[in-house]
Design a protein around this motif. Structure first.
Motif, mmCIF file in Angstrom:
data_model
loop_
_atom_site.group_PDB
_atom_site.id
_atom_site.type_symbol
_atom_site.label_atom_id
_atom_site.label_comp_id
_atom_site.label_asym_id
_atom_site.label_seq_id
_atom_site.Cartn_x
_atom_site.Cartn_y
_atom_site.Cartn_z
ATOM 1 N N MET A 14 0.844 -1.181 0.000
ATOM 2 C CA MET A 14 0.000 0.000 0.000
ATOM 3 C C MET A 14 0.886 1.240 0.000
ATOM 4 O O MET A 14 2.113 1.145 0.152
ATOM 5 C CB MET A 14 -0.913 0.007 1.229
ATOM 6 C CG MET A 14 -1.792 -1.226 1.355
ATOM 7 S SD MET A 14 -3.165 -1.252 0.188
ATOM 8 C CE MET A 14 -4.320 -0.212 1.060
ATOM 9 N N TYR A 15 0.256 2.402 -0.158
ATOM 10 C CA TYR A 15 0.993 3.666 -0.223
ATOM 11 C C TYR A 15 0.450 4.641 0.811
ATOM 12 O O TYR A 15 -0.745 4.651 1.117
ATOM 13 C CB TYR A 15 0.906 4.272 -1.626
ATOM 14 C CG TYR A 15 1.626 3.447 -2.660
ATOM 15 C CD1 TYR A 15 2.991 3.597 -2.876
ATOM 16 C CD2 TYR A 15 0.941 2.498 -3.401
ATOM 17 C CE1 TYR A 15 3.654 2.811 -3.805
ATOM 18 C CE2 TYR A 15 1.597 1.716 -4.347
ATOM 19 C CZ TYR A 15 2.953 1.884 -4.537
ATOM 20 O OH TYR A 15 3.614 1.110 -5.448
ATOM 21 N N HIS A 16 1.369 5.449 1.351
ATOM 22 C CA HIS A 16 1.001 6.419 2.382
ATOM 23 C C HIS A 16 1.707 7.743 2.132
ATOM 24 O O HIS A 16 2.914 7.774 1.846
ATOM 25 C CB HIS A 16 1.392 5.882 3.768
ATOM 26 C CG HIS A 16 1.189 6.869 4.879
ATOM 27 N ND1 HIS A 16 -0.050 7.358 5.210
ATOM 28 C CD2 HIS A 16 2.070 7.467 5.723
ATOM 29 C CE1 HIS A 16 0.076 8.208 6.207
ATOM 30 N NE2 HIS A 16 1.352 8.299 6.539
ATOM 31 N N ASN A 17 0.956 8.838 2.213
ATOM 32 C CA ASN A 17 1.507 10.181 2.067
ATOM 33 C C ASN A 17 1.815 10.727 3.462
ATOM 34 O O ASN A 17 0.910 11.050 4.229
ATOM 35 C CB ASN A 17 0.511 11.082 1.337
ATOM 36 C CG ASN A 17 1.073 12.461 1.064
ATOM 37 O OD1 ASN A 17 2.287 12.660 1.064
ATOM 38 N ND2 ASN A 17 0.193 13.413 0.838
ATOM 39 N N TRP A 18 3.081 10.841 3.771
ATOM 40 C CA TRP A 18 3.519 11.221 5.113
ATOM 41 C C TRP A 18 3.224 12.692 5.392
ATOM 42 O O TRP A 18 3.550 13.556 4.602
ATOM 43 C CB TRP A 18 5.007 10.949 5.291
ATOM 44 C CG TRP A 18 5.329 9.490 5.366
ATOM 45 C CD1 TRP A 18 5.395 8.615 4.329
ATOM 46 C CD2 TRP A 18 5.616 8.745 6.552
ATOM 47 N NE1 TRP A 18 5.714 7.361 4.781
ATOM 48 C CE2 TRP A 18 5.856 7.418 6.146
ATOM 49 C CE3 TRP A 18 5.715 9.071 7.899
ATOM 50 C CZ2 TRP A 18 6.176 6.405 7.049
ATOM 51 C CZ3 TRP A 18 6.030 8.070 8.801
ATOM 52 C CH2 TRP A 18 6.256 6.757 8.385
ATOM 53 N N ASP A 19 2.629 12.954 6.550
ATOM 54 C CA ASP A 19 2.428 14.324 7.035
ATOM 55 C C ASP A 19 3.479 14.586 8.116
ATOM 56 O O ASP A 19 3.363 14.104 9.246
ATOM 57 C CB ASP A 19 1.024 14.489 7.607
ATOM 58 C CG ASP A 19 0.764 15.904 8.093
ATOM 59 O OD1 ASP A 19 1.622 16.783 7.860
ATOM 60 O OD2 ASP A 19 -0.296 16.140 8.716
ATOM 61 N N MET A 20 4.507 15.369 7.770
ATOM 62 C CA MET A 20 5.651 15.572 8.653
ATOM 63 C C MET A 20 5.575 16.895 9.416
ATOM 64 O O MET A 20 6.565 17.317 10.019
ATOM 65 C CB MET A 20 6.940 15.526 7.837
ATOM 66 C CG MET A 20 7.133 14.252 7.043
ATOM 67 S SD MET A 20 7.250 12.804 8.105
ATOM 68 C CE MET A 20 8.816 13.119 8.907
ATOM 69 N N THR A 21 4.429 17.552 9.436
ATOM 70 C CA THR A 21 4.322 18.873 10.050
ATOM 71 C C THR A 21 4.750 18.853 11.510
ATOM 72 O O THR A 21 5.458 19.758 11.967
ATOM 73 C CB THR A 21 2.882 19.393 9.937
ATOM 74 O OG1 THR A 21 2.476 19.356 8.569
ATOM 75 C CG2 THR A 21 2.783 20.816 10.455
#
Length: 358
Positions: free
Chosen positions: A150-157
């Motif tokens: 699967m794919y995940h868009n990392w939120d690094m805020t």
């Protein structure tokens, strides 16, 4: 008098007969209206005979139990990971409908195109077909094992205090008036079997959320575009922050303490004081580049704000050393202990506000 009573009884009997006939007709109409063969979806997926008449309540509600077996290759800013899971689908109504012709309509999830697990194309590593396990406590249970990339868009805020929401989506293949995706109220999501999650990460919980998405498919039976039910299992994954915080910011903290130490060296040793201050600047800038190399992010993170705060305070401390060397420290706020207290208070307030507002 007798004839009048007899006429009244005859009228009452006729009214009762008509009411019963109307009730039967209304009941027959209701059964025909709710008949499975009259339903726009089921009539598309199953060929009914004229003699079939089965009552079916809609929407068909399917509840899911999500068991996370393992989560592999989950690395910071790496988009793809491997999920191993078991899914259990429950039909909280009837699963088998006996037809008037003696046949049985069996609602197998895949055969009837009720829903699908959303995943990237050609990403399956291993999977089993949906299997009917039987009926338990009045609910039909289906099970499936799924191993896929699967794919995940990392939120690094908020890095390194970020919480990643890794999602598994189950999409209804029919309009929400026909099929709804729910979570099981009896069997909550389970992740106790996860053994190979990358060190430094921890799964806090798994949450479920149902959303709705409007499609571009126009359904003439409904008179509008299809709106599909989407079930989302959110795996909330955080970091073990205590050691990570020391790893990322220990260099900046040490550089600040060294710059503060220069306050308490006598003015006669200006060379030593300025060397400590300049060394602190070099150290804190080097620590910032170390943190930047640990993550590749194009947005401003909490780690960036903290490192910029370290740099700002160390530079202020250096300017203070130069200023008091030339102009003296006659005023109370220019005394070394006062300046130390002021910069320490600024650091505590600024870092606390950064962590709370991120």
């Amino acid at each position: 008098m007798f004839l009048r009573q007899l006429l009244g009884l005859l009228l009452l009997f006729m009214m009762i007969s008509c009411s019963e006939r109307d009730y039967r007709e209304r009941k027959l109409d209701r059964i025909q209206t709710n008949s499975i063969k009259e339903h726009p979806y089921w009539s598309r997926v199953y060929s009914f005979k004229d003699s079939d008449s089965v009552q079916l309540a809609i929407p068909v509600e399917l509840s899911f139990e999500f068991v996370l077996e393992d989560l592999l290759s989950l690395e910071t800013n790496k988009p793809n990971y491997i999920i191993k899971s078991s899914l259990y689908a429950y039909h909280d109504k009837e699963v088998a409908y006996e037809l008037n012709n003696g046949d049985t309509l069996f609602l197998m999830p895949e055969r009837k195109n009720l829903f699908r697990v959303v995943h990237p194309e050609n990403s399956y590593l291993k999977q089993t077909p949906w299997n009917y396990d039987g009926t338990f406590d009045g609910e039909a249970q289906f099970s499936k094992y799924l191993e896929t990339e699967m794919y995940h868009n990392w939120d690094m805020t908020r890095y390194p205090f970020d919480v990643q929401k890794v999602t598994l989506r189950i999409e209804s293949l029919q309009d929400s008036s026909l099929v709804r995706i729910r979570d099981s109220k009896v069997f909550p999501p389970n992740f106790s079997g996860v053994r190979n999650l990358r060190k430094g990460f921890v799964i806090d919980t798994i949450l479920f959320n149902e959303t709705f998405e409007e499609t571009t498919i126009y359904d003439e039976d409904l008179g509008r575009a299809e709106v599909r039910s989407i079930g989302e299992f959110h795996m909330m994954i955080s970091r073990k922050n205590s050691w990570l915080f020391l790893k990322l910011f220990s260099g900046g903290l040490i550089a600040m303490f060294i710059s503060w130490l220069s306050f308490f060296i006598t003015k006669d040793e200006f060379e030593s004081r300025i060397e400590l201050s300049i060394g602190s600047i070099i150290a804190v800038v080097g620590n910032k580049y170390f943190v930047d190399s640990a993550i590749s992010s194009e947005i401003l993170t909490v780690a960036d704000v903290m490192n910029n705060l370290f740099i700002l305070l160390v530079v202020i401390n250096t300017f203070y050393i130069v200023y008091v060397q030339r102009n003296g420290d006659d005023r109370w706020w220019l005394k070394p202990i006062s300046m130390f207290g002021i910069t320490l208070l600024v650091f505590v307030l600024a870092s606390t506000a950064t962590l709370l507002l991120a």
